[in-house]
Structures are given as C-alpha cells and as structure tokens.
Design an enzyme around this catalytic site. Sequence first.
Site, PDB file in Angstrom:
ATOM      1  N   ASN A 179       1.025  -1.754  -0.022  1.00  0.00           N
ATOM      2  CA  ASN A 179      -0.272   0.269  -0.004  1.00  0.00           C
ATOM      3  C   ASN A 179       0.904   1.330   0.154  1.00  0.00           C
ATOM      4  O   ASN A 179       1.304   1.383   1.372  1.00  0.00           O
ATOM      5  CB  ASN A 179      -0.949   0.242   1.448  1.00  0.00           C
ATOM      6  N   LYS A 199       0.028   4.399  -0.037  1.00  0.00           N
ATOM      7  CA  LYS A 199      -1.200   5.324   0.676  1.00  0.00           C
ATOM      8  C   LYS A 199      -0.194   6.250  -0.866  1.00  0.00           C
ATOM      9  O   LYS A 199      -0.089   6.473  -1.979  1.00  0.00           O
ATOM     10  CB  LYS A 199      -0.099   5.194   2.122  1.00  0.00           C
ATOM     11  N   HIS A 247     -10.027   1.067   4.662  1.00  0.00           N
ATOM     12  CA  HIS A 247      -8.351   1.134   5.292  1.00  0.00           C
ATOM     13  C   HIS A 247      -8.623   2.168   5.958  1.00  0.00           C
ATOM     14  O   HIS A 247      -9.975   3.462   6.450  1.00  0.00           O
ATOM     15  CB  HIS A 247      -7.516   1.836   4.228  1.00  0.00           C
ATOM     16  N   GLU A 286      -6.882   4.332   8.041  1.00  0.00           N
ATOM     17  CA  GLU A 286      -6.950   6.168   7.314  1.00  0.00           C
ATOM     18  C   GLU A 286      -8.010   6.493   6.702  1.00  0.00           C
ATOM     19  O   GLU A 286      -8.631   8.072   7.093  1.00  0.00           O
ATOM     20  CB  GLU A 286      -5.827   6.178   7.056  1.00  0.00           C
ATOM     21  N   GLU A 335      -4.905  -4.605  11.041  1.00  0.00           N
ATOM     22  CA  GLU A 335      -4.203  -3.993  10.853  1.00  0.00           C
ATOM     23  C   GLU A 335      -4.047  -2.779  12.021  1.00  0.00           C
ATOM     24  O   GLU A 335      -5.057  -1.840  12.363  1.00  0.00           O
ATOM     25  CB  GLU A 335      -4.159  -2.897   9.513  1.00  0.00           C
ATOM     26  N   GLY A 383       3.119   2.259  10.844  1.00  0.00           N
ATOM     27  CA  GLY A 383       3.593   3.674  10.699  1.00  0.00           C
ATOM     28  C   GLY A 383       4.114   3.965  11.993  1.00  0.00           C
ATOM     29  O   GLY A 383       4.747   5.098  11.487  1.00  0.00           O
ATOM     30  N   SER A 413       3.436  -1.693  10.202  1.00  0.00           N
ATOM     31  CA  SER A 413       5.002  -1.525  10.639  1.00  0.00           C
ATOM     32  C   SER A 413       5.885  -3.089  10.375  1.00  0.00           C
ATOM     33  O   SER A 413       6.838  -3.216  11.147  1.00  0.00           O
ATOM     34  CB  SER A 413       5.503  -1.514  12.008  1.00  0.00           C
ATOM     35  N   GLY A 429       5.273   1.642   4.597  1.00  0.00           N
ATOM     36  CA  GLY A 429       6.547   1.787   4.421  1.00  0.00           C
ATOM     37  C   GLY A 429       7.565   1.404   3.746  1.00  0.00           C
ATOM     38  O   GLY A 429       8.253   1.542   2.940  1.00  0.00           O
TER      39      GLY A 429
HETATM   40  P1  13P Z   1       2.806   0.705   7.767  1.00  0.00           P
HETATM   41  O1  13P Z   1       3.482  -0.632   7.573  1.00  0.00           O
HETATM   42  O2  13P Z   1       4.070   1.748   7.186  1.00  0.00           O
HETATM   43  O3  13P Z   1       2.835   0.470   9.419  1.00  0.00           O
HETATM   44  O4  13P Z   1       1.865   1.056   6.819  1.00  0.00           O
HETATM   45  C1  13P Z   1       0.840  -0.400   6.894  1.00  0.00           C
HETATM   46  C2  13P Z   1      -0.731  -0.397   6.679  1.00  0.00           C
HETATM   47  O5  13P Z   1      -1.365   0.908   6.760  1.00  0.00           O
HETATM   48  C3  13P Z   1      -0.550  -0.993   5.455  1.00  0.00           C
HETATM   49  O6  13P Z   1      -1.693  -0.396   4.689  1.00  0.00           O
END
Ligand code: 13P
Length: 258
Positions: free
Chosen positions: A9, A11, A99, A101, A171, A177, A213, A235
């Site tokens: 992802n 983002k 998601h 977010e 998640e 993150g 993460s 990330g």
């Molecule tokens: P990270 O791997 O950056 O923690 O993000 C996870 C995420 O939200 C994937 O959708």
Amino acid sequence: MNRPLVIGNWKMNLDYVEAVHLIQQLGVVLKNKPLEHVDLVVAPPFVDIRSVTSVVESERVALEVGAQHASVHESGAHTGEVSVSMLQRLNVGWVLVGHSERRAMYAMTDEVVAQTLRTVVRQGLNAVLCVGEELSVREVEAHQDFVSAQLHAALEGLDEKSRPLVTIAYEPVWAIGTGLTATTTQVGEMTEHIRTVAASLSLGDVRVLYGGSVNADNATALMNEGRVDGFLVGGASLKADSFLAIAQAANDCYDSKR
Ligand code: 13P
C-alpha cells in the site's frame, strides 16, 4: 495454510515517474528470481495506476495492481471520487476497503465500508477489508469485540458468489507507521479470532493478512507464529528490496510448510 498474498500500500507516496521506476525495479528482480509461492499486489495512488499497469503489462511484471480506495457509488456527481468500473477498465484487480486512515480521516463509517465492499465485489474485483482497533480499545481488552463488530458490519449477508473475492487485513491502528509491530502472540490470537468470526459468516477459507510496521526482519515470525496468510505493507513497500524481502519471507514460509 492459504497461498500467501503480499500487498504494498503505497499510500500518498510516489508520483507517476517514481512509481514507474519502482515497478521497473520490481520487474527486473522478479524476472531474475521469480517468487512461485506468493501472490503480489501493489496499490499505487490513483494517478499512478495507468502508468503502473502499462509497465506491468508491457514488461510482464509478475504482480497485480490494486487501488487504495474506491467510491461507494457507481457513477455520477461525486466530485473527486473514482469508481470501481473506472478501476476495472485499468485492469485493477484489487481494492482496499475501509483502511483505518480512510475510516479515521475521511469519515468512512462501517455502513459505507459495507456498501463499498459490495460495490467492489459486484464488479468482480477482489476486496481487501481492513479492520483493526486503536490503542485505547486494546488497553481495555475490547479489541476482539471491536474487530468482530467491524467484520459483522462489513460481511453479514454477503452473497455466496462474492465471498471468495474477500480478503481480510488485520491492521491494529497503533502499529501502523509507528514501528510498533504487534507481537506474534497478539497477531496469532487475533487471526484465530478473525477466522472464527469469518467462518460464522460463511467465509471459511478467507485469507487473513497482517499490516502494521511489517519489515523483512519480522515477516517470517509473523507468518509462522502469527499464522497469517500474508501482509499489507506500507512504508516497507516503497523500496523494491524491502518489499521483495517480505515477499520472499512469505514465499519461503509457505514453501517449507507445503
Ligand atoms: P506501515 O507498514 O507503514 O506500518 O503501514 C501499514 C499500513 O497501513 C498498510 O496498509
């Protein structure tokens, strides 16, 4: 164990020039060292998708393209939104739905998540339903109930034909993150719980991914002890080497257990 699935992802990172560069890098490495036992997907920003699918098709890169979101509506006066049929036309095969977010920053309610998931699967695309609790919920030991409620809200009454198109990604919001990965015990307990709830909703064979993460160092333990079917990577999916190291770990775990 299901065949693993690893989704990157991206983002709101990488413009279309950077996206093409990354997908070309992934293509070169995958051609030299194919991963036979893992399904790979990348979910770029909407404006990158056309460029990314062009490279995937012309250079036969062994991965599929996904989207990070889609409109709950099929068409019409919805300024700024992108429909599932527009994505389908671009050969997008996967859509992340709900998601954390989107839920937290763009007021995506459980009801909109459920409707969006139906819009996605109705058109025959795969939906990756994202669930997970905030830290305050885990601190009062309400995480399993919270995730159950999210699963019920999204999946209850889903028709039989659509069920194979669903993947669930756990998640925990506090692990996204932050560098704070959930422990393998926490992930193992939650994936078992998710499988039980999914089975009660007639989604017995669903793939359950973990996200938060994930990196090359923790992927193997999360696969083996967390008993996940793969990962949703943020990330670490922005660089070819870290994304492919995670994919390799998933590939090797599955291969060693077959
Ligand atoms: P990270 O791997 O950056 O923690 O993000 C996870 C995420 O939200 C994937 O959708």
